[in-house]
Write an enzyme that holds these catalytic residues in place. Structure first.
Site, PDB file in Angstrom:
ATOM      1  CG  HIS A 176      -2.161   1.269   1.373  1.00 26.60           C
ATOM      2  ND1 HIS A 176      -1.753   2.342   1.426  1.00 26.60           N
ATOM      3  CD2 HIS A 176      -3.143   0.678   0.838  1.00 26.60           C
ATOM      4  CE1 HIS A 176      -3.172   3.372   0.767  1.00 26.60           C
ATOM      5  NE2 HIS A 176      -3.953   1.733   1.171  1.00 26.60           N
ATOM      6  CD  GLU A 233      -5.592   1.382  -3.036  1.00 23.66           C
ATOM      7  OE1 GLU A 233      -6.164   1.536  -2.503  1.00 23.66           O
ATOM      8  OE2 GLU A 233      -4.783   0.991  -2.121  1.00 23.66           O
TER       9      GLU A 233
HETATM   10  P1  PGA Z   1      -9.417   6.077  -0.086  1.00 28.93           P
HETATM   11  O1  PGA Z   1      -8.572   4.455  -0.087  1.00 28.93           O
HETATM   12  O2  PGA Z   1     -11.038   5.124  -0.591  1.00 28.93           O
HETATM   13  O3  PGA Z   1     -10.325   6.652   1.372  1.00 28.93           O
HETATM   14  O4  PGA Z   1      -9.438   6.841  -1.056  1.00 28.93           O
HETATM   15  C1  PGA Z   1      -8.378   3.800  -0.382  1.00 28.93           C
HETATM   16  C2  PGA Z   1      -7.137   3.070  -0.291  1.00 28.93           C
HETATM   17  O5  PGA Z   1      -6.222   3.795   0.139  1.00 28.93           O
HETATM   18  O6  PGA Z   1      -6.650   1.745  -0.045  1.00 28.93           O
END
Ligand code: PGA
Length: 248
Positions: free
Chosen positions: A97, A170
């Site tokens: 992450h 992401e």
């Molecule tokens: P968010 O986070 O939906 O608050 O943008 C997603 C993540 O970090 O997995």
């Protein structure tokens, strides 16, 4: 036929110990009702993994760790091994992450080792990848993703891995900001990841999108080809909002 999506609630460190348990117990029946055509995975803090696994045992709500050690065992104060996760019956774990890459200084080698630990312990890895805003603006996204995927795809290619593997794209600049990339960009990226994987293996790797997913943008995100589900941070903390996302 309606597509079956996976919804992963990444609670990060938003909820405290009591609030995580309160979420699980007070929404227990409603979570089970939401399952139907979907898969739901909750990611609480380490402290509550075992409790939530117990609460949701014999249901289809899965519980996921937010990270694991890149080592098997030893003098690594503060870390939790994949072996321990597995013994606690935890079947999923997020790795790579962007917040762990940033605040825990994790690099590609560390993340590759974590991936191996998870595979060896029959846990499904949820590998997060994504570019920062500067790289996005410089159209450098694919180089960044290529580098983040390289080692992991090699492992997948050379091993007959039985458990599910998830890759969550992401964009870092989307996480927690309310901004999402335009849909053409996301279509391109997911098509590129999909093709890249297909060249290496027949195994179906589940592709997820994460970054400011909410009940307003979910219906357009669901239209992206090759997408299997979503990693949801902030919007997963409020059950009504989470329900709207799952049901949209
Ligand atoms: P968010 O986070 O939906 O608050 O943008 C997603 C993540 O970090 O997995």
């Amino acid at each position: 036929m309606k597509k079956k999506f996976i919804f992963i609630a990444n609670w990060k460190m938003y909820l405290n110990f009591n609030q995580e348990i309160e979420f699980a117990t007070s929404n227990y029946d409603n979570l089970l009702k939401l399952i139907n055509k979907n898969n739901i995975i909750l990611c609480p803090s380490f402290l509550n993994l075992k409790t939530l696994i117990q609460i949701f045992k014999e249901t289809n709500v899965n519980i996921c760790a937010q990270n694991c050690s890149d080592h098997c065992k030893g003098s690594y104060t503060g870390q939790i091994s994949a072996t321990s996760l597995s013994l606690a019956n935890c079947k999923h774990c997020i790795i790579g992450h962007s917040e762990s890459r940033k605040y825990l200084n994790e690099n590609e080698n560390d993340i590759t080792e974590k991936f191996k630990q998870l595979i060896n312990n029959y846990i499904s890895p949820i590998l997060c990848i994504g570019e920062n805003e500067k790289d996005h603006k410089n159209q450098n996204t694919m180089n960044i993703l290529d580098n983040q995927l390289k080692n992991i795809l090699n492992i997948i290619k050379n091993n007959n891995i039985k458990q599910h593997i998830y890759i969550a794209y992401e964009p870092i600049w989307s996480i927690g900001t309310g901004k999402i990339a335009n849909i053409d960009h996301l279509e391109n990226i997911f098509a590129w990841i999909y093709e890249k994987i297909k060249k290496l293996t027949n195994k179906h790797i589940k592709l997820l999108y994460g970054g400011s997913v909410n009940s307003k943008n979910i219906s357009i995100l669901k239209k992206i080809t090759n997408l299997d589900g979503f990693l949801i941070g902030k919007a997963s903390l409020n059950f009504q909002e989470f329900k709207k996302i799952v049901k949209s």
